[in-house]
Scaffold this motif. Structure first.
Motif, PDB file in Angstrom:
ATOM      1  N   LYS A 103       1.128   3.932  -2.965  1.00  0.00           N
ATOM      2  CA  LYS A 103       0.388   5.121  -2.530  1.00  0.00           C
ATOM      3  C   LYS A 103      -1.089   5.075  -2.983  1.00  0.00           C
ATOM      4  O   LYS A 103      -1.717   6.083  -3.219  1.00  0.00           O
ATOM      5  CB  LYS A 103       1.043   6.405  -3.069  1.00  0.00           C
ATOM      6  N   ARG A 104      -1.602   3.871  -3.148  1.00  0.00           N
ATOM      7  CA  ARG A 104      -3.004   3.705  -3.521  1.00  0.00           C
ATOM      8  C   ARG A 104      -3.605   2.601  -2.659  1.00  0.00           C
ATOM      9  O   ARG A 104      -3.012   1.537  -2.500  1.00  0.00           O
ATOM     10  CB  ARG A 104      -3.139   3.320  -4.997  1.00  0.00           C
TER      11      ARG A 104
ATOM     12  N   SER B 181       1.300   7.480   6.667  1.00  0.00           N
ATOM     13  CA  SER B 181       2.005   7.576   5.385  1.00  0.00           C
ATOM     14  C   SER B 181       1.105   8.097   4.269  1.00  0.00           C
ATOM     15  O   SER B 181       1.587   8.690   3.303  1.00  0.00           O
ATOM     16  CB  SER B 181       2.572   6.198   4.993  1.00  0.00           C
ATOM     17  N   MET B 182      -0.216   7.899   4.393  1.00  0.00           N
ATOM     18  CA  MET B 182      -1.164   8.375   3.368  1.00  0.00           C
ATOM     19  C   MET B 182      -2.348   9.070   4.040  1.00  0.00           C
ATOM     20  O   MET B 182      -3.473   8.560   4.028  1.00  0.00           O
ATOM     21  CB  MET B 182      -1.640   7.196   2.518  1.00  0.00           C
TER      22      MET B 182
ATOM     23  N   CYS C 246       0.827  -1.205   0.000  1.00  0.00           N
ATOM     24  CA  CYS C 246       0.000   0.000   0.000  1.00  0.00           C
ATOM     25  C   CYS C 246       0.860   1.254   0.000  1.00  0.00           C
ATOM     26  O   CYS C 246       0.605   2.216  -0.725  1.00  0.00           O
ATOM     27  CB  CYS C 246      -0.922   0.019   1.225  1.00  0.00           C
ATOM     28  N   THR C 247       1.898   1.243   0.829  1.00  0.00           N
ATOM     29  CA  THR C 247       2.752   2.412   0.967  1.00  0.00           C
ATOM     30  C   THR C 247       3.551   2.670  -0.298  1.00  0.00           C
ATOM     31  O   THR C 247       3.735   3.807  -0.726  1.00  0.00           O
ATOM     32  CB  THR C 247       3.702   2.235   2.173  1.00  0.00           C
TER      33      THR C 247
ATOM     34  N   GLU D 220      -5.972   9.805   2.122  1.00  0.00           N
ATOM     35  CA  GLU D 220      -6.802   8.753   1.538  1.00  0.00           C
ATOM     36  C   GLU D 220      -8.079   8.571   2.365  1.00  0.00           C
ATOM     37  O   GLU D 220      -8.043   8.099   3.505  1.00  0.00           O
ATOM     38  CB  GLU D 220      -6.022   7.431   1.476  1.00  0.00           C
TER      39      GLU D 220
END
Length: 513
Positions: free
Chosen positions: A14-15, A51-52, A10-11, A55
Motif C-alpha cells: 500500500k505504498r 486499489s490505492m 505495490c498493492t 496516492e
C-alpha cells in the motif's frame, strides 16, 4: 520485475513512494509502439489506482500515462481506455487534462452515459472542498447536457463574480452559463447580459476572464435574439467596446508622459480589442490597426531635435507599408532626400510615404515589453481577420522574432505566426526558417512552444516533413530539457509511423489494382 509482480508488491505494501521510478517506466510504456505493451501498462496503472485511489503520485502517473490513450490510433485500446475512464471518473472526480476529458465527455454523451443524476451529484459539490473540480467537470459536461437546473449557476455567479481569488473557477462558471444560455429565463438572462456588458466596459477584469466573458455574453445575446425573433444585439456592444478601446489607446499613444501609463489597463484594452475584432471584424475601425502597430513599434521610435527617426533594428514601416527591410538603410542621414524622392516617385511609393508619416506622429512613445507582448497578440488576432494586414505584417513579425530579447514576445510571435500559417500558408511558409530557429532558443519555454506549434502544423499537413525542418526537428531529441526531448521523440515516432502506414496502404492499393 514483471508488471504483475510490480503491481502485486505495490498493492500488498500500500505504498508507492519506493516504486515511483517504476511507475515512471509504466507511464513510458503507455506510449510504447507495441499495442500489447500499451494495453498491459494501462491495465496495470488502472488496477493500482483503483486499489490505492488516495496516492497522489499514482494519480499523477495514471493521468500522464492512461488518459492520453483516449486518442490512441488502435480502436480496441481506445475502447478499453474509455471503460477505465468511465470506471474511475464518473464515480470519482479527479483533476485531469482538459483536452482528453473533453473527448471522453463527448463520447459518453453520444452513448448516453451522462445522466441528469450525475449533474445533480456534481451540483452538491459546488461550494465545498471539491468546488473547483466540480465546476471543471460541469464545464466539460455542459455542452453535452444543456438541459439542467441553471439556478445554482446564476446563484454562484452573483455571489462570487466580484472575487478575483479563483479565476479558474469563474472561467468554468461562465462556460457553463454560456452552454445553457437558451434555457435561462428571459428576465434573468437580461440581467446577466447587462451585468457582463458593464463588467467589460469597466475594463477591470483579469485578462484570463475577458475572453470567456465575451464568449458567454455573445451566446446570451444570440439566445435572446432567437427568442424574440430579432437580429442579435451583439454588434451594438461590440462597437461600444471597440470605441472605448480606440479612444483610450489613442490617448495612451499620444500623451507626452510615457511614465504615466497604467500597464494593467492598457493590457486589458488591448486584449479586449483583439477578442472583439475576431467577433465583429467588419466593425473594427481602420485606425485600430495603426494604433496596435504603433504600440508594437513604439520602442523603435526615438525623438531627434527636428524630426522623428526610426531605428533600423525593427523598422515600423514594415508594419504599415509591408515593404521589406534593407539593413543598408541603417544610416538615416539621408532621410530628407528619401522623403523628397518619395514625393516624386510612383503612386505606390507615395502611399508608403503617407503611411510612414502617419506612424511618425507618435513621437517619443515608448511601451514596456509587457504591453508590446499583448500588442503582438492583438495584432495577430487582427491579422487573422484581415488578409491584407497579415501580408504586410508577417515579414516584420519574423524579424522581431529574430531580434527581440524578450522571451514573452518571442513566445507570442511563434504562436501568432503558426496560427497565421493555417490561414495564410503560402505567405508564412517563406519565413519558416525564422520559426524553426526557435527550436534552438536559449529559453526552454520558447523551444517547447515552437516544437508544439510546428508539430501541430505538420500533423495537419500545413507544413511538409522535409529538408532543414526535418534536421531541426531531429535536434530536439538531444534537448537538455527531458520534457522537450520526450515530446520530440513521441512526435517523431508518430509521424514516421503515419508515413509507414500511408506508404503500405498505397502499395496495397496498387497491388489490388
Amino acid at each position: 520485475m514483471t508488471y504483475f509482480n510490480f503491481e502485486q508488491n505495490c498493492t500488498s505494501t500500500k505504498r508507492v513512494g519506493r516504486y515511483e521510478m517504476d511507475l515512471g517506466v509504466l507511464v513510458d510504456r503507455c506510449r510504447d509502439p507495441t499495442l500489447s505493451v500499451r494495453k498491459q501498462a494501462m491495465q496495470c496503472l488502472t488496477d493500482l489506482l483503483l486499489s490505492m485511489p488516495t496516492e497522489k503520485p499514482l494519480q499523477q502517473c495514471w493521468l500522464d500515462g492512461v488518459l492520453p490513450l483516449v486518442t490512441d490510433r488502435e480502436s480496441t485500446l481506445e475502447e478499453k481506455c474509455m471503460e477505465s475512464l468511465e470506471e474511475i471518473i464518473l464515480s470519482n472526480i479527479v483533476p485531469i487534462n482538459r483536452r482528453y476529458l473533453q473527448k471522453a465527455c463527448r463520447r459518453w454523451a453520444r452513448v448516453g452515459k451522462i445522466k441528469p443524476s450525475l449533474i445533480t451529484s456534481l451540483e452538491s459539490h459546488v461550494g465545498t472542498d471539491n468546488n473547483q473540480a466540480a465546476w471543471m467537470l460541469l464545464a466539460e459536461l455542459a455542452p453535452a447536457v444543456q438541459k439542467f437546473s441553471h439556478e445554482f449557476i446564476i446563484d454562484y455567479w452573483e455571489r462570487n463574480a466580484g472575487s478575483t481569488e479563483d479565476i479558474y473557477t469563474l472561467q468554468r462558471v461562465l462556460q457553463v452559463m454560456g452552454c445553457c444560455a437558451k434555457h435561462i429565463k428571459a428576465d434573468q438572462r437580461d440581467l446577466l447580459i447587462e451585468n457582463l456588458k458593464n463588467r467589460l466596459k469597466k475594463f477591470d477584469s483579469p485578462t484570463d476572464l475577458i475572453s470567456v466573458t465575451i464568449n458567454t455574453l455573445s451566446k446570451l445575446c444570440v439566445a435572446k435574439a432567437g427568442d424574440l425573433g430579432l437580429a442579435s444585439e451583439k454588434e451594438a456592444w461590440c462597437v461600444d467596446l471597440l470605441t472605448l478601446s480606440d479612444k483610450y489607446l489613442s490617448k495612451v499613444i499620444l500623451q507626452e508622459d510615457g511614465g504615466a501609463v497604467n500597464e494593467d489597463l492598457v493590457v486589458r484594452h488591448l486584449f479586449t480589442l483583439g477578442e472583439i475584432a475576431q467577433l465583429c471584424p467588419a466593425k473594427t475601425p481602420k485606425r485600430v490597426y495603426l494604433i496596435v502597430q504603433s504600440m508594437v513599434a513604439a520602442p523603435c521610435i526615438r525623438t531627434a531635435p527636428s524630426q522623428t527617426v526610426l531605428s533600423s533594428q525593427a523598422p515600423p514601416d514594415n508594419w504599415v507599408s509591408g515593404t521589406s527591410h534593407d539593413s543598408s538603410n541603417g544610416n538615416h542621414s539621408g532621410e530628407s532626400n528619401q522623403n523628397a524622392e518619395a514625393h516624386t516617385s510612383g503612386s505606390s511609393q507615395q502611399t508608403q510615404f503617407t503611411q510612414f508619416t502617419q506612424l511618425s506622429q507618435f513621437r517619443g512613445s515608448r511601451m514596456s515589453n509587457r504591453i508590446r507582448a499583448f500588442a503582438f497578440i492583438a495584432l495577430g488576432k487582427l491579422c487573422l481577420q484581415n488578409a491584407d494586414l497579415a501580408k504586410k505584417c508577417v515579414a516584420a513579425l519574423a524579424r522581431e522574432l529574430e531580434t527581440s530579447p524578450d522571451l514573452t514576445i518571442r513566445n507570442n510571435i511563434v504562436i501568432i505566426l503558426c496560427d497565421l500559417c493555417v490561414r495564410y500558408t503560402t505567405t508564412v511558409e517563406s519565413y519558416m526558417p525564422s520559426i524553426r530557429a526557435c527550436l534552438k532558443d536559449e529559453v526552454p519555454l520558447v523551444r517547447k512552444q515552437t516544437l508544439i506549434s510546428i508539430t501541430r502544423l505538420l500533423k495537419e499537413d500545413f507544413l511538409k516533413w522535409k529538408g532543414a525542418l526535418f534536421f531541426c526537428f531531429i535536434t530536439t531529441l538531444l534537448d537538455e530539457e527531458k520534457e522537450i526531448a520526450d515530446y520530440g521523440s513521441l512526435a517523431m515516432n508518430l509521424r514516421i509511423l503515419e508515413t509507414v502506414i500511408f506508404n503500405l496502404s498505397m502499395k496495397i492499393d496498387t497491388l489490388e489494382y
